[in-house]
Design a protein around this motif. Sequence first.
Motif, PDB file in Angstrom:
ATOM      1  N   PHE A  12       0.860  -1.192   0.000  1.00  0.00           N
ATOM      2  CA  PHE A  12       0.000   0.000   0.000  1.00  0.00           C
ATOM      3  C   PHE A  12       0.889   1.232   0.000  1.00  0.00           C
ATOM      4  O   PHE A  12       1.843   1.313   0.786  1.00  0.00           O
ATOM      5  CB  PHE A  12      -0.871   0.039   1.264  1.00  0.00           C
ATOM      6  N   VAL A  13       0.586   2.180  -0.867  1.00  0.00           N
ATOM      7  CA  VAL A  13       1.326   3.433  -0.903  1.00  0.00           C
ATOM      8  C   VAL A  13       0.361   4.547  -0.503  1.00  0.00           C
ATOM      9  O   VAL A  13      -0.573   4.867  -1.235  1.00  0.00           O
ATOM     10  CB  VAL A  13       1.918   3.696  -2.298  1.00  0.00           C
ATOM     11  N   VAL A  14       0.601   5.071   0.696  1.00  0.00           N
ATOM     12  CA  VAL A  14      -0.340   6.018   1.274  1.00  0.00           C
ATOM     13  C   VAL A  14       0.358   7.352   1.526  1.00  0.00           C
ATOM     14  O   VAL A  14       1.513   7.393   1.937  1.00  0.00           O
ATOM     15  CB  VAL A  14      -0.894   5.454   2.615  1.00  0.00           C
ATOM     16  N   GLY A  15      -0.335   8.422   1.246  1.00  0.00           N
ATOM     17  CA  GLY A  15       0.203   9.761   1.513  1.00  0.00           C
ATOM     18  C   GLY A  15      -0.782  10.774   0.967  1.00  0.00           C
ATOM     19  O   GLY A  15      -1.686  10.427   0.208  1.00  0.00           O
ATOM     20  N   LYS A 107     -10.329  -8.446   2.721  1.00  0.00           N
ATOM     21  CA  LYS A 107     -11.343  -9.496   2.598  1.00  0.00           C
ATOM     22  C   LYS A 107     -11.419 -10.014   1.168  1.00  0.00           C
ATOM     23  O   LYS A 107     -11.509 -11.207   0.936  1.00  0.00           O
ATOM     24  CB  LYS A 107     -12.720  -8.932   2.981  1.00  0.00           C
ATOM     25  N   LYS A 108     -11.382  -9.105   0.213  1.00  0.00           N
ATOM     26  CA  LYS A 108     -11.620  -9.500  -1.179  1.00  0.00           C
ATOM     27  C   LYS A 108     -10.348  -9.870  -1.922  1.00  0.00           C
ATOM     28  O   LYS A 108     -10.400 -10.565  -2.932  1.00  0.00           O
ATOM     29  CB  LYS A 108     -12.303  -8.364  -1.940  1.00  0.00           C
ATOM     30  N   ILE A 109      -9.193  -9.372  -1.478  1.00  0.00           N
ATOM     31  CA  ILE A 109      -7.972  -9.559  -2.256  1.00  0.00           C
ATOM     32  C   ILE A 109      -6.840 -10.169  -1.441  1.00  0.00           C
ATOM     33  O   ILE A 109      -6.357 -11.240  -1.759  1.00  0.00           O
ATOM     34  CB  ILE A 109      -7.529  -8.219  -2.902  1.00  0.00           C
ATOM     35  N   GLY A 110      -6.410  -9.505  -0.407  1.00  0.00           N
ATOM     36  CA  GLY A 110      -5.328 -10.063   0.400  1.00  0.00           C
ATOM     37  C   GLY A 110      -4.709  -9.008   1.289  1.00  0.00           C
ATOM     38  O   GLY A 110      -5.069  -7.842   1.231  1.00  0.00           O
ATOM     39  N   ALA A 111      -3.721  -9.443   2.089  1.00  0.00           N
ATOM     40  CA  ALA A 111      -3.107  -8.548   3.067  1.00  0.00           C
ATOM     41  C   ALA A 111      -1.846  -7.909   2.497  1.00  0.00           C
ATOM     42  O   ALA A 111      -1.087  -8.558   1.786  1.00  0.00           O
ATOM     43  CB  ALA A 111      -2.778  -9.319   4.331  1.00  0.00           C
ATOM     44  N   PRO A 112      -1.599  -6.655   2.802  1.00  0.00           N
ATOM     45  CA  PRO A 112      -0.357  -6.005   2.373  1.00  0.00           C
ATOM     46  C   PRO A 112       0.829  -6.463   3.215  1.00  0.00           C
ATOM     47  O   PRO A 112       0.678  -6.765   4.394  1.00  0.00           O
ATOM     48  CB  PRO A 112      -0.641  -4.528   2.629  1.00  0.00           C
ATOM     49  N   SER A 113       2.017  -6.542   2.584  1.00  0.00           N
ATOM     50  CA  SER A 113       3.239  -6.854   3.335  1.00  0.00           C
ATOM     51  C   SER A 113       3.899  -5.596   3.857  1.00  0.00           C
ATOM     52  O   SER A 113       4.773  -5.657   4.724  1.00  0.00           O
ATOM     53  CB  SER A 113       4.274  -7.547   2.447  1.00  0.00           C
ATOM     54  N   LEU A 114       3.534  -4.489   3.257  1.00  0.00           N
ATOM     55  CA  LEU A 114       4.214  -3.234   3.582  1.00  0.00           C
ATOM     56  C   LEU A 114       3.272  -2.079   3.290  1.00  0.00           C
ATOM     57  O   LEU A 114       2.496  -2.129   2.331  1.00  0.00           O
ATOM     58  CB  LEU A 114       5.468  -3.126   2.686  1.00  0.00           C
ATOM     59  N   LEU A 115       3.360  -1.046   4.132  1.00  0.00           N
ATOM     60  CA  LEU A 115       2.664   0.201   3.816  1.00  0.00           C
ATOM     61  C   LEU A 115       3.710   1.305   3.765  1.00  0.00           C
ATOM     62  O   LEU A 115       4.387   1.567   4.756  1.00  0.00           O
ATOM     63  CB  LEU A 115       1.595   0.512   4.863  1.00  0.00           C
ATOM     64  N   LEU A 116       3.892   1.869   2.590  1.00  0.00           N
ATOM     65  CA  LEU A 116       4.802   2.998   2.438  1.00  0.00           C
ATOM     66  C   LEU A 116       4.017   4.266   2.702  1.00  0.00           C
ATOM     67  O   LEU A 116       3.060   4.572   1.983  1.00  0.00           O
ATOM     68  CB  LEU A 116       5.375   3.040   1.016  1.00  0.00           C
ATOM     69  N   ILE A 161      -3.047   4.850   8.514  1.00  0.00           N
ATOM     70  CA  ILE A 161      -1.657   4.610   8.882  1.00  0.00           C
ATOM     71  C   ILE A 161      -1.583   4.045  10.303  1.00  0.00           C
ATOM     72  O   ILE A 161      -0.891   3.059  10.559  1.00  0.00           O
ATOM     73  CB  ILE A 161      -0.856   5.909   8.727  1.00  0.00           C
ATOM     74  N   ALA A 162      -2.331   4.663  11.197  1.00  0.00           N
ATOM     75  CA  ALA A 162      -2.353   4.187  12.579  1.00  0.00           C
ATOM     76  C   ALA A 162      -2.844   2.738  12.641  1.00  0.00           C
ATOM     77  O   ALA A 162      -2.295   1.900  13.371  1.00  0.00           O
ATOM     78  CB  ALA A 162      -3.247   5.090  13.429  1.00  0.00           C
ATOM     79  N   HIS A 163      -3.830   2.440  11.829  1.00  0.00           N
ATOM     80  CA  HIS A 163      -4.424   1.103  11.788  1.00  0.00           C
ATOM     81  C   HIS A 163      -3.374   0.036  11.448  1.00  0.00           C
ATOM     82  O   HIS A 163      -3.347  -1.044  12.033  1.00  0.00           O
ATOM     83  CB  HIS A 163      -5.559   1.111  10.757  1.00  0.00           C
ATOM     84  N   TYR A 164      -2.503   0.333  10.474  1.00  0.00           N
ATOM     85  CA  TYR A 164      -1.500  -0.661  10.055  1.00  0.00           C
ATOM     86  C   TYR A 164      -0.225  -0.598  10.872  1.00  0.00           C
ATOM     87  O   TYR A 164       0.576  -1.531  10.856  1.00  0.00           O
ATOM     88  CB  TYR A 164      -1.210  -0.505   8.553  1.00  0.00           C
ATOM     89  N   GLU A 165      -0.043   0.510  11.585  1.00  0.00           N
ATOM     90  CA  GLU A 165       1.152   0.638  12.413  1.00  0.00           C
ATOM     91  C   GLU A 165       1.208  -0.477  13.463  1.00  0.00           C
ATOM     92  O   GLU A 165       2.262  -1.029  13.746  1.00  0.00           O
ATOM     93  CB  GLU A 165       1.168   2.006  13.105  1.00  0.00           C
ATOM     94  N   SER A 166       0.050  -0.827  13.979  1.00  0.00           N
ATOM     95  CA  SER A 166       0.018  -1.840  15.030  1.00  0.00           C
ATOM     96  C   SER A 166       0.480  -3.200  14.500  1.00  0.00           C
ATOM     97  O   SER A 166       0.864  -4.073  15.262  1.00  0.00           O
ATOM     98  CB  SER A 166      -1.397  -1.944  15.607  1.00  0.00           C
ATOM     99  N   ARG A 167       0.462  -3.372  13.182  1.00  0.00           N
ATOM    100  CA  ARG A 167       0.942  -4.621  12.585  1.00  0.00           C
ATOM    101  C   ARG A 167       2.420  -4.581  12.264  1.00  0.00           C
ATOM    102  O   ARG A 167       2.992  -5.562  11.783  1.00  0.00           O
ATOM    103  CB  ARG A 167       0.218  -4.867  11.272  1.00  0.00           C
TER     104      ARG A 167
END
Length: 194
Positions: A12-15, A107-116, A161-167
């Motif tokens: 995921f590329v977020v900004g 749910k529909k596709i899959g989990a990200p390995s990384l969030l940039l 971002i906060a949501h994925y930070e915990s992972r």
Amino acid sequence: MADKLKDKKIIFVVGGPGSGKGTQCEKVVAKYGYTHLSSGDLLRAEVASGSERGKQLQAIMQKGELVPLDTVLDMIKDAMIAKADTSKGYLIDGYPREVKQGEEFEKKIGAPSLLLYIDAKGETMVKRLMKRGETSGRADDNEETIKKRLDLYYKATEPVIAHYESRGIVRKIDSEPPVDEVFKHVAAAIDGLK
Ligand SMILES: Nc1ncnc2c1ncn2[C@H]1C[C@H](O)[C@@H](COP(=O)(O)OP(=O)(O)O)O1
Ligand SMILES: [Mg+2]
């Protein structure tokens, strides 16, 4: 169906708007053979096609609002499957825009390995977008819509971002320096993927 996507890496590329997501993704494509999918580009392509759905999308995007979740997700998934045979992995650029979108994607596709997390100051993003607006032809690169997009980014997307930070999968990249400098850090994050 989504089987084709089973072992593919997803980033995921977020900004914020104008932070430099598209710019960095292009460089990742060149170096790593990933497929770059910008939800905004997919939507704009639909608009350009002149379809009925495209017309509805255009009205929403011109206001700086978010397009309905299922619409974007279906478009991303179709595009991913279409590239599955040749792709090392996927850069999902500009998505998820809100936590719920992320949950649906998984749910529909899959989990990200990384969030940039491509991070630039608000004033930097505005400056870059105004400049981009001189040539981009994008209906949403104007001062009024830019402000709305930024507000929405801070409100809806920062919680992602906060949501994925915990992972432990978030890598925050300072996107203030020149493009090549920023890319060194992006590349380091990708090299760290196993
Ligand atoms: N590190 C950087 N330094 C200077 N300009 C940059 C930059 N990264 C991107 N830009 C420029 C290129 C574009 O004209 C504009 C917006 O970049 P973009 O990649 O289109 O952003 P995004 O896809 O996040 O909206 O800013
Ligand atoms: Mg972009």
